[in-house]
Design a protein around this motif. Structure first.
Motif, mmCIF file in Angstrom:
data_model
loop_
_atom_site.group_PDB
_atom_site.id
_atom_site.type_symbol
_atom_site.label_atom_id
_atom_site.label_comp_id
_atom_site.label_asym_id
_atom_site.label_seq_id
_atom_site.Cartn_x
_atom_site.Cartn_y
_atom_site.Cartn_z
ATOM 1 N N SER A 147 0.816 -1.218 0.000
ATOM 2 C CA SER A 147 0.000 0.000 0.000
ATOM 3 C C SER A 147 0.850 1.269 0.000
ATOM 4 C CB SER A 147 -0.951 -0.048 1.198
ATOM 5 O OG SER A 147 -0.206 -0.176 2.368
ATOM 6 N N TRP A 149 1.343 5.791 0.694
ATOM 7 C CA TRP A 149 1.468 6.642 1.884
ATOM 8 C C TRP A 149 0.332 7.627 2.075
ATOM 9 C CZ3 TRP A 149 1.118 11.336 -0.202
ATOM 10 C CH2 TRP A 149 1.709 11.577 -1.456
ATOM 11 N N LYS A 173 3.095 -5.166 3.133
ATOM 12 C CA LYS A 173 4.179 -4.180 3.187
ATOM 13 C C LYS A 173 3.575 -2.782 3.069
ATOM 14 C CE LYS A 173 6.921 -1.961 0.668
ATOM 15 N NZ LYS A 173 7.094 -0.747 1.502
ATOM 16 N N GLU A 176 7.001 2.700 3.082
ATOM 17 C CA GLU A 176 8.145 3.039 3.936
ATOM 18 C C GLU A 176 8.105 4.503 4.379
ATOM 19 O OE1 GLU A 176 8.097 2.305 0.805
ATOM 20 O OE2 GLU A 176 9.658 3.276 -0.386
ATOM 21 N N GLU A 211 9.584 -5.821 -3.564
ATOM 22 C CA GLU A 211 9.796 -6.618 -4.775
ATOM 23 C C GLU A 211 10.053 -8.099 -4.426
ATOM 24 O OE1 GLU A 211 11.469 -4.427 -7.906
ATOM 25 O OE2 GLU A 211 12.275 -6.187 -8.919
ATOM 26 N N GLY A 227 1.691 3.979 -7.344
ATOM 27 C CA GLY A 227 1.887 4.702 -8.593
ATOM 28 C C GLY A 227 1.766 3.794 -9.815
ATOM 29 N N THR A 230 5.063 1.991 -10.821
ATOM 30 C CA THR A 230 5.347 0.841 -9.946
ATOM 31 C C THR A 230 4.409 -0.313 -10.298
ATOM 32 O OG1 THR A 230 5.693 2.484 -8.208
ATOM 33 C CG2 THR A 230 5.775 0.186 -7.540
ATOM 34 N N LEU A 249 -4.063 2.258 -9.234
ATOM 35 C CA LEU A 249 -2.937 3.139 -9.560
ATOM 36 C C LEU A 249 -3.353 4.622 -9.597
ATOM 37 C CD1 LEU A 249 -1.507 0.729 -12.283
ATOM 38 C CD2 LEU A 249 -1.066 0.735 -9.821
ATOM 39 N N GLU A 384 -0.103 13.251 -13.242
ATOM 40 C CA GLU A 384 -0.589 13.293 -11.862
ATOM 41 C C GLU A 384 0.400 14.089 -11.004
ATOM 42 O OE1 GLU A 384 -0.341 9.684 -9.448
ATOM 43 O OE2 GLU A 384 -2.405 10.018 -8.817
HETATM 44 P P1 NAD Z 1 4.567 3.926 -4.977
HETATM 45 O O1 NAD Z 1 4.191 3.197 -6.202
HETATM 46 O O2 NAD Z 1 5.877 4.632 -4.961
HETATM 47 O O3 NAD Z 1 4.593 2.962 -3.716
HETATM 48 C C1 NAD Z 1 3.468 2.231 -3.302
HETATM 49 C C2 NAD Z 1 3.929 1.022 -2.506
HETATM 50 O O4 NAD Z 1 4.632 0.154 -3.384
HETATM 51 C C3 NAD Z 1 4.893 1.340 -1.375
HETATM 52 O O5 NAD Z 1 4.634 0.486 -0.287
HETATM 53 C C4 NAD Z 1 6.244 1.011 -1.986
HETATM 54 O O6 NAD Z 1 7.231 0.699 -1.045
HETATM 55 C C5 NAD Z 1 5.892 -0.189 -2.846
HETATM 56 N N1 NAD Z 1 6.802 -0.445 -3.960
HETATM 57 C C6 NAD Z 1 7.568 0.446 -4.642
HETATM 58 N N2 NAD Z 1 8.300 -0.194 -5.580
HETATM 59 C C7 NAD Z 1 7.999 -1.502 -5.493
HETATM 60 C C8 NAD Z 1 8.421 -2.671 -6.194
HETATM 61 N N3 NAD Z 1 9.327 -2.611 -7.157
HETATM 62 N N4 NAD Z 1 7.896 -3.856 -5.846
HETATM 63 C C9 NAD Z 1 6.958 -3.933 -4.868
HETATM 64 N N5 NAD Z 1 6.541 -2.869 -4.161
HETATM 65 C C10 NAD Z 1 7.041 -1.673 -4.476
HETATM 66 O O7 NAD Z 1 3.370 4.934 -4.690
HETATM 67 P P2 NAD Z 1 3.279 6.026 -3.558
HETATM 68 O O8 NAD Z 1 4.144 7.187 -3.944
HETATM 69 O O9 NAD Z 1 3.434 5.401 -2.223
HETATM 70 O O10 NAD Z 1 1.733 6.449 -3.675
HETATM 71 C C11 NAD Z 1 1.256 7.433 -4.518
HETATM 72 C C12 NAD Z 1 0.560 6.821 -5.719
HETATM 73 O O11 NAD Z 1 -0.450 5.919 -5.315
HETATM 74 C C13 NAD Z 1 -0.143 7.857 -6.586
HETATM 75 O O12 NAD Z 1 0.118 7.598 -7.924
HETATM 76 C C14 NAD Z 1 -1.608 7.615 -6.275
HETATM 77 O O13 NAD Z 1 -2.502 8.002 -7.300
HETATM 78 C C15 NAD Z 1 -1.629 6.155 -6.065
HETATM 79 N N6 NAD Z 1 -2.821 5.768 -5.317
HETATM 80 C C16 NAD Z 1 -3.802 5.064 -5.968
HETATM 81 C C17 NAD Z 1 -4.970 4.722 -5.294
HETATM 82 C C18 NAD Z 1 -6.073 3.957 -5.969
HETATM 83 O O14 NAD Z 1 -6.915 3.418 -5.269
HETATM 84 N N7 NAD Z 1 -6.107 3.871 -7.282
HETATM 85 C C19 NAD Z 1 -5.110 5.073 -3.945
HETATM 86 C C20 NAD Z 1 -4.089 5.783 -3.335
HETATM 87 C C21 NAD Z 1 -2.948 6.120 -4.015
#
Ligand code: NAD
Length: 480
Positions: A147, A149, A173, A176, A211, A227, A230, A249, A384
């Protein structure tokens, strides 16, 4: 300094590396805690412990599992203020918001799925050939829940609750950047004596711990919110391993206001949709389209109200806007604002960082920012930003605004303001987004499918969709 631990097999544990990462309070810019920098060894332990617990957890009756979920909800509720404070310190959001929205919603997630589980049924199809088909839906095993942040506990538990309800064990997870409430959540699970190994938390970086979890061969499903980039990377790992994936996403959501809207409701809700949680909600209405006859009037009032929003210490009950989540994110948002200035766009409100005094002098605060003049193809209207920044855009015709609304690679949510019933239905059908809100925003019924089209993801959460995702359907055909 507070230290957060992994939670594996019912015990709080150090990471195998013994390395820790700093956690910042965005309102003060200070490090206030540390969390495990876990890697594949910790993930291995967590998956093993989930596997050991799986048979007995999945064999419990629905009522017993539902009762555990209800006890978790009660455990969070008993410490609601404490959770809300932790969420606000960790994320920078106003304490009032964490108290009114984030933590209550996490509680509802468990109560809702405790109930849903007991009403869930599978399909049956009888045939003229004297046969009957029925569908078995068995839990998957040890599943991954990852999830972001922005709504830390809210989104974390939105995945964990249905996964546990259906009899899976979980390795989760959290982000962070905001791990604090997930740690408190693990304390609640320990306190209510959730059987060891049913829920495991592994903290750390996404590219490392996250990962490793996605790649683990004994994890058959990954439920991810974060994101788009990701999500694409996770899909590239999971697809050749034939894992089930649910990807929630990014978004770049249109908020469309027609001249026949209910004026006060549209205005006040659009302000909330723009700036709640500092605009860091995937569902935020960040592209505001206003029908030409009311454009100037709407703009004037919207700007006036945005300027009244108080940016301040998240712990102050008068604060409307807290800090943005991290220094990196603060710089990213400011870079979008600078780009708009370089392109000569009009900044109607905000447009810079806010420097507070006292406790928050080194925090990361940005003014609610409203920009006019960006074309529908500009980066401000396509990418975004995920911060307190919105664009105002006039339009003349329904077909024209529909084209603008559907013009981004995203398709998460749309908002529509009109009192014309036919138009509301017509446009709702044509908007390319997983969610359409007409004359409301963020009105959530947890039974409804939640998720996005296009680059906003694949799969849906919520209600039966979530319960189905966390099961493997098997058709049994019996001829008699
Ligand atoms: P992020 O993709 O950077 O990280 C999200 C999670 O994925 C974190 O726990 C991170 O540690 C983990 N992660 C990162 N790289 C990874 C990998 N290679 N393998 C597995 N896990 C990995 O996103 P963020 O910056 O924490 O959150 C913001 C984004 O989330 C924005 O784009 C937002 O729109 C999106 N979001 C979407 C929804 C939805 O329901 N569609 C809801 C909330 C946030």
């Amino acid at each position: 300094m507070q230290t957060i631990h992994n939670y594996i097999g019912g015990k709080f544990q150090e990471p195998k590396t013994k390395n820790y990462l700093p956690i910042y309070n965005p309102a003060t810019g200070e490090i206030y805690a540390q969390l495990p920098d876990s890697d594949s060894e910790d993930v291995e332990l967590a998956v093993q412990s989930g596997q050991e617990a799986f048979l007995s957890w999945s064999s419990l009756s629905k009522e017993v599992r539902a009762n555990y979920l209800l006890k978790i909800a009660d455990g969070i509720e008993r410490r609601l203020d404490y959770f809300a404070e932790a969420e606000s310190n960790d994320n920078g959001k106003p304490l009032s918001l964490a108290k009114a929205v984030d933590i209550p919603r996490a509680i509802s997630n468990f109560r809702f799925f405790a109930g849903a589980l007991q009403h869930f049924s599978s399909e049956s199809h009888s045939m003229e050939e004297n046969a009957i088909n029925y569908t078995l839906r068995d839990p998957l095993g040890v599943v991954a829940c990852i999830s972001p942040w922005n709504l830390p506990l809210y989104l974390f538990t939105w995945k964990i609750a249905p996964a546990l309800a259906m009899g899976n064990c979980v390795v989760a997870k959290p982000s962070e950047v905001t791990p604090a409430t997930s740690h408190l959540f693990a304390e609640v699970c320990q306190e209510i004596k959730l059987p060891a190994g049913v829920l495991n938390l592994v903290h750390g970086y996404g590219h490392n711990a996250g990962e490793a979890l996605v790649k683990h061969p004994l994890v058959p499903a990954v439920s991810f919110t974060g994101g788009t980039k990701t999500g694409a990377h996770i899909a590239s790992i999971a697809a050749p391993m034939f894992k089930k994936i649910s990807l929630e996403l990014g978004g770049k959501n249109p908020n469309i206001i027609f001249a026949d809207c209910s004026w006060e409701l549209a205005l006040e809700t659009s302000l909330r949709a723009a700036f709640s949680n500092q605009g860091q909600i995937c569902l935020s209405g960040s592209r505001i389209f206003i029908e030409r006859p009311i454009y100037e009037k709407f703009k004037e009032e919207f700007v006036r109200r945005a300027k009244l929003l108080k940016v301040g210490d998240p712990l102050d009950s008068q604060t409307n806007q807290g800090a943005v989540v991290s220094f990196d994110h603060y710089q990213k948002i400011l870079s979008f604002i600078n780009r708009a200035k370089e392109e000569g766009l009009t900044i109607l409100a905000g447009g810079k960082a806010v420097e507070l005094t006292g406790r928050c002098a080194r925090g990361w605060f940005i003014e609610p920012t409203i920009i006019e003049g960006a074309g529908s193809e500009s980066s401000l209207n396509q990418e975004e930003v995920f911060g307190p920044l919105v664009t105002l855009n006039p339009f003349d015709k329904e077909e024209e605004v529909l084209e603008y609304a559907n013009s981004t690679p995203y398709g998460l949510a749309s908002c529509l303001w009109t009192e014309n019933l036919s138009r509301a239905h017509r446009m709702s059908k044509q908007l390319k987004s997983g969610i359409v809100w007409v004359n409301c925003w963020m009105l959530r019924d947890l039974r409804t499918p939640f998720g996005g089209m296009k680059n906003s993801g694949t799969g849906r959460e919520g209600g039966w969709e979530a319960l189905r995702f966390f099961t493997e359907p098997k058709n049994v055909c019996i001829q008699y």
